[in-house]
Design an enzyme around this catalytic site. Structure first.
Site, mmCIF file in Angstrom:
data_model
loop_
_atom_site.group_PDB
_atom_site.id
_atom_site.type_symbol
_atom_site.label_atom_id
_atom_site.label_comp_id
_atom_site.label_asym_id
_atom_site.label_seq_id
_atom_site.Cartn_x
_atom_site.Cartn_y
_atom_site.Cartn_z
ATOM 1 N N LYS A 71 26.241 1.353 -44.147
ATOM 2 C CA LYS A 71 26.401 0.793 -42.800
ATOM 3 C C LYS A 71 27.598 1.483 -42.168
ATOM 4 C CE LYS A 71 25.191 -4.140 -42.895
ATOM 5 N NZ LYS A 71 25.757 -5.454 -42.639
ATOM 6 N N ASP B 149 37.375 34.696 -29.455
ATOM 7 C CA ASP B 149 38.129 33.594 -30.082
ATOM 8 C C ASP B 149 39.564 34.050 -30.362
ATOM 9 O OD1 ASP B 149 38.872 31.333 -31.496
ATOM 10 O OD2 ASP B 149 37.769 31.870 -33.320
ATOM 11 N N HIS C 178 22.029 -16.207 -49.881
ATOM 12 C CA HIS C 178 21.759 -15.009 -49.092
ATOM 13 C C HIS C 178 20.792 -15.326 -47.958
ATOM 14 C CE1 HIS C 178 20.919 -10.751 -48.236
ATOM 15 N NE2 HIS C 178 21.981 -10.475 -48.986
ATOM 16 N N GLY C 179 20.872 -14.583 -46.847
ATOM 17 C CA GLY C 179 19.872 -14.689 -45.787
ATOM 18 C C GLY C 179 18.562 -14.087 -46.295
ATOM 19 N N ASP C 180 17.433 -14.463 -45.676
ATOM 20 C CA ASP C 180 16.142 -13.991 -46.224
ATOM 21 C C ASP C 180 15.705 -12.663 -45.601
ATOM 22 O OD1 ASP C 180 15.507 -14.846 -43.720
ATOM 23 O OD2 ASP C 180 13.849 -16.159 -44.322
ATOM 24 N N TYR D 240 24.124 -6.242 -55.877
ATOM 25 C CA TYR D 240 24.179 -7.640 -56.300
ATOM 26 C C TYR D 240 24.015 -7.780 -57.813
ATOM 27 C CZ TYR D 240 23.810 -8.621 -51.313
ATOM 28 O OH TYR D 240 24.030 -8.663 -49.972
HETATM 29 C C1 SPV Z 1 36.662 27.577 -35.670
HETATM 30 O O1 SPV Z 1 35.610 26.947 -35.811
HETATM 31 O O2 SPV Z 1 37.002 28.054 -34.587
HETATM 32 C C2 SPV Z 1 37.567 27.775 -36.792
HETATM 33 C C3 SPV Z 1 37.016 27.856 -38.148
HETATM 34 O O3 SPV Z 1 38.728 27.928 -36.559
HETATM 35 S S1 SPV Z 1 36.772 29.534 -38.460
HETATM 36 O O4 SPV Z 1 35.828 30.046 -37.447
HETATM 37 O O5 SPV Z 1 36.226 29.668 -39.792
HETATM 38 O O6 SPV Z 1 38.026 30.223 -38.340
HETATM 39 MG MG MG Z 2 39.173 28.361 -34.576
#
Ligand code: SPV
Ligand code: MG
Length: 431
Positions: free
Chosen positions: A43, A203, A88-90, A74
């Site tokens: 859950k 990046d 317990h509830g059913d 249980y």
């Molecule tokens: C990202 O997801 O940008 C990360 C992880 O920094 S990695 O790409 O492996 O560097």
């Molecule tokens: Mg990154």
């Protein structure tokens, strides 16, 4: 033991009161209150902590004692406490599948009795819980939920989300693994790689933080789960100190900063490109700035170690990890671009000896053969699937674009796409 009632009690409602009132007529009532850990993969973690739920139950005149129930089985519970009457509830579906038979079997061993009362369907907690989660997914609640998960879960599964739509898939994906476990993602990863790629940018921290935060804000608009932000190097310590204020206010659960300096390139490039690791004091200063900059310490700062990525070895990673934890990092992320997780596990073995309670995060992008349970068995507390939603969508989009040109029509790709009628029903309010 006289009368035993097992409960999660996400919220107290009249259905609970009815059962407890009837139980009290049978004798001394002990409630076995399920702990967060017992509910893992069964859950969603309740909104109220164990202590809060316990306090409410203890205030009721129908309850004589509350004890923690750490396993939701249980059979085990009955063997341990041998109650004369197990109440317990059913309703025995979902995670309770097969549990009635187990309970009856164990009770029969010593002449115990199963007492069932009608379940209050108007208060089906599996229906109410998601509504409650949505209504209280405040910034603070998400940060608190993340910290509780670190305490109670075996492993936390985090899925990359570069858009609200990708996040919605992660929010609702549910898979049964066959042993009654229902697995879901626990939260999202805002990746610098996929956020940048999505914008057609490299990046290299070129996509500015305000755009990254805007994207996260849009994800928060339609989801409830905690989000971990890839905050790259964090920039200058002085700037990071200011940025964390916004991140904390937005309800980002954790920011992961990596110990590189200068022009950052993606880690999976390793030493194939020039990349420089920050000095330990320089990076510790940034961790401290990230903590001191916050108003109420809602957001965890996680230190990401690039030692293995840059070929500096495990000892360097361990020395740094130790310093970063002392500087206030709430967890460490150890990254690798090897095909096998061996160096990651060599790190976790040694790190856990020195810091048994500090969570370790792994990003198995290159060592993708490893299973979640193997990561967990080797001490990993949080696994981040860091780029998979964008990689999957890129390939699907590329194939679609090619097919349209190749065939001069779209009929050939129809079966690989969500249908028009499905997309019109996908987002509530469209129709
Ligand atoms: C990202 O997801 O940008 C990360 C992880 O920094 S990695 O790409 O492996 O560097
Ligand atoms: Mg990154």
């Amino acid at each position: 033991m006289d009368v035993f009632v097992s409960m999660t009690m996400e919220i107290l409602h009249s259905g609970h009161l009815k059962i407890l009132k009837e139980a009290k007529k049978l004798g001394h009532v002990t409630v076995g209150l399920l702990t967060d850990g017992a509910l893992e993969n069964k859950k969603p973690t309740p909104l109220l902590s164990y202590e809060q739920r316990e306090e409410i139950l203890n205030a009721l005149e129908y309850v004589d004692a509350v004890i923690p129930q750490t396993v939701w089985d249980y059979g085990v519970v009955i063997d341990t406490h041998k109650p004369a009457k197990f109440v317990h509830g059913d309703k025995w579906d979902g995670p309770l599948e097969g549990m009635r038979e187990r309970a009856l079997d164990r009770l029969a061993q010593y002449g115990g009795q199963l007492v069932e009362f009608p379940y209050s369907h108007e208060f089906d907690s599996s229906r109410i819980a998601p509504q409650m989660a949505a209504s209280v997914a405040t910034p603070y609640a998400k940060q608190r939920a993340f910290r509780r998960m670190l305490q109670s879960k075996g492993i936390i599964r985090i899925l990359e989300a570069h858009s609200p739509l990708a996040a919605l898939i992660g929010e609702h994906m549910k898979v049964e693994r066959g042993n009654g476990d229902v697995l879901q993602f626990d939260g999202f990863w805002s990746s610098s790689l996929t956020d940048s790629t999505e914008m057609g940018l490299p990046d290299i921290e070129a996509l500015d933080v305000s755009r990254r935060l805007q994207n996260i804000d849009e994800i928060f608009e339609v989801t409830t789960k905690p989000l971990i932000m890839d905050a790259d190097t964090g920039g200058k310590a002085e700037h990071f100190e200011l940025k964390v204020r916004t991140m904390e206010r937005m309800g980002i659960a954790a920011a992961i900063i990596e110990d590189k300096t200068g022009l950052k390139k993606n880690s999976l490039l390793g030493n194939d490109v020039p990349q420089t690791q920050a000095s330990i004091p320089e990076f510790c200063e940034k961790i401290s700035a990230g903590i001191e900059g916050q108003k109420y310490h809602g957001m965890m700062v996680i230190a990401r170690l690039e030692s293995l990525i840059l070929g500096r070895g495990i000892d360097d990673a361990l020395t740094r990890a130790d310093a970063y934890v002392k500087a206030g990092a709430g967890a460490v992320m150890i990254h690798s671009r090897e095909k096998e997780p061996d160096e990651i596990f060599a790190f976790t073995r040694q790190f856990m000896q020195a810091h048994p309670t500090v969570p370790i995060v792994a990003v198995p992008s290159s060592y993708n053969q490893v299973y979640d349970h193997e990561l967990q068995a080797n001490g990993i507390k949080m696994v981040i699937y860091a780029n998979h939603m964008l990689r999957a969508s890129y390939k699907a989009m590329e194939q679609t674009a090619r097919s349209i040109l190749e065939h001069g029509r779209t009929a050939e790709v129809e079966d690989d796409m969500i249908s028009i009628s499905q997309i019109l029903k996908l987002i509530p309010g469209t129709v």
